[in-house]
Design a protein around this motif. Sequence first.
Motif, PDB file in Angstrom:
ATOM      1  N   PHE A 270       0.836  -1.202   0.000  1.00  0.00           N
ATOM      2  CA  PHE A 270       0.000   0.000   0.000  1.00  0.00           C
ATOM      3  C   PHE A 270       0.872   1.253   0.000  1.00  0.00           C
ATOM      4  N   CYS A 271       1.964   1.231   0.771  1.00  0.00           N
ATOM      5  CA  CYS A 271       2.885   2.372   0.788  1.00  0.00           C
ATOM      6  C   CYS A 271       3.492   2.595  -0.594  1.00  0.00           C
ATOM      7  N   LEU A 272       3.914   1.513  -1.252  1.00  0.00           N
ATOM      8  CA  LEU A 272       4.476   1.631  -2.599  1.00  0.00           C
ATOM      9  C   LEU A 272       3.450   2.205  -3.567  1.00  0.00           C
ATOM     10  N   ASN A 273       2.234   1.720  -3.496  1.00  0.00           N
ATOM     11  CA  ASN A 273       1.157   2.198  -4.367  1.00  0.00           C
ATOM     12  C   ASN A 273       0.968   3.705  -4.194  1.00  0.00           C
ATOM     13  N   ASP A 290       4.891   5.549   4.201  1.00  0.00           N
ATOM     14  CA  ASP A 290       5.254   4.937   5.474  1.00  0.00           C
ATOM     15  C   ASP A 290       5.406   6.012   6.555  1.00  0.00           C
ATOM     16  N   ASP A 291       6.069   7.103   6.224  1.00  0.00           N
ATOM     17  CA  ASP A 291       6.203   8.219   7.172  1.00  0.00           C
ATOM     18  C   ASP A 291       4.832   8.813   7.507  1.00  0.00           C
ATOM     19  N   GLY A 297      -0.661   7.623  12.912  1.00  0.00           N
ATOM     20  CA  GLY A 297      -0.981   6.553  13.852  1.00  0.00           C
ATOM     21  C   GLY A 297      -1.737   5.396  13.240  1.00  0.00           C
ATOM     22  N   ARG A 298      -1.725   5.284  11.909  1.00  0.00           N
ATOM     23  CA  ARG A 298      -2.501   4.231  11.227  1.00  0.00           C
ATOM     24  C   ARG A 298      -1.690   2.964  10.953  1.00  0.00           C
ATOM     25  N   LYS A 299      -0.394   3.039  11.094  1.00  0.00           N
ATOM     26  CA  LYS A 299       0.447   1.921  10.672  1.00  0.00           C
ATOM     27  C   LYS A 299       0.110   0.638  11.409  1.00  0.00           C
TER      28      LYS A 299
END
Length: 594
Positions: A270-273, A290-291, A297-299
């Motif tokens: 999802f981060c890559l997308n 990612d940052d 606070g969703r990670k």
Amino acid sequence: MKKPFVLTCGVVLLIALLDSCGNGGSSSISISSSNSSSASSSISSSSSVVSSNSSSSLSATVMTKVDLTAYIGDPKSKQVMSFYFQKGNTDVLFVDTTTMLTSLNQLKMFSTSDHSSNVVKGNVLTMTVEDGQQAIFDFAAKTITFPNAEKFFARSFQATSLDPFGLLPTDESGAPTYLKEDKATYTVAGHEMVADLGQDEIPMILENGIGYIPVATFSDIFGNALGAKFYYNGINVFIANDPSPLQDLYYSAPKGPRSQALADFTYHEFCLNGDFNYALKEKHGITTFDDFLTRTGRKEGLMSTDPQIADATLAYVLETDLDDNHSVAETPSYFAGSDFDLSDTKYKGTSNTYWDTAEAALEKARNDASTPITPYQEVGTTAFITFDRFIGISGDYYTTFPTVDDAAKDTFALIEYAHKKIKEDGISSVVLDLTCNRGGAATAAAYVTSWMLGGSSTLHLSAPLDGAKASFPMSADVNLDKQFNSDDGLDGKKLYCLTSSISFSSGNLVPSVLKSSGKVTMVGQTSGGGACAVDSTCLADGTGFAFSGSHAICTVKNGVYYDVDQGVVPDYPITDIANFYDRANLASYLATLK
């Protein structure tokens, strides 16, 4: 579930993948255009693989082939295809670069693959598609580089993937109908684009001259741009633009917890997308997803093995944190189950909550109008044209000219019907009411702007992530004489465009083009923005969602492309929305404007 209204493009739809196998195999895809005039075609091609100085390829076999049933667009269209797992890890499904190359050529609508190849030198595989565009896979750096992404993802009939129209309609002889490009598209190439798989911990493997990446990565980096989602439910593979016909099959897999390995991979994918595709990164202050997800606070929730926690967290990310009205969670993963509700208002942030409230108020005000609001209305010498979606052609109006009933079905019929009535009835003023319009087809938007502006108009788009730009001069045939000229426009009429704060996407694009022309008086409220065409995409575990894709609608001033996300400011504000729909008083008010 209520889905967002969006700027939609005339994309090619993937219908059937008839045969595919890895490691030098061939694949055949049947594809058709979403435009009604375009015939479908079936093509088959083979891609070549050349290995040179590939001693750095892994000597030990780490990939295990598995044959799976792939459903393409429809439950009746299926074929056994070869995919891969890393040995000891069945959580992440891979596709090989040979199958990728063949599939990309066919999605780009090339009838052969004579000039395409995969060439390996050391740790680098250079994929060249049929038109010479390249994707460079660096298996040491864990990156995929596109020297010219807008050309790489353009189909065979497009100058650039920024083209929002797809195959334009033609008659049996190939002559243009309804809408055509007035002259050659103006394009500026962007900077090279890099998908950094290593940054997001996505595996890339080179083995014996063949490259492998996860199916989800192929879907996000390659499929998104070509209108095809590739996803897996642990049993079957699914390939679709619109996944709804396949949902029963997809949800036939047992629901329950995800493995931590799959949860981690799904998060990183999802981060890559988002890093590669989300056009509004800079406006949201996003350096990497990612940052961003760590700061919001969703990670932790996205990496949960509980699929309902993960899907609910995704909904919060899209509808509270991004909150751009294009980004929305659509369908839950098979792990969460088809009955898991992702449409709850608790997921919505400030902007999305405002939109719902404003839309309800506008619909009530329109329903309360003393005179019912219809698609075409005349009040004295003023005509009002009202529609809530930009909808493509649904009939053959050259054979049978549209009736008042047809005018309620699609935008093309409405404009053609209105044009004839305006000419016949001596109308002097025309009001385009987009107060409840939240987007739709780019072709219909171009048809409307061309009609309002004398028979032709120019639409501008950019790619914020790489700086590419393109301008599309368009002409319309509104009187259906197959001549594209000023007779298809409204020259000599007083022109107005009525907007509200929810006039969004194409409902914002059209006011932007009209205002920048200087020929149309804007009244009402500042329009709602929504500059980006929408990406329909999915997570690695199959959760379906949409977000603002990589292409943005623009206006151009002094050679500079400005996106239209902040909306169009009216020349004459109207604060009481009830006045939008009191047609007699509104017509009288407009007559006083100079």
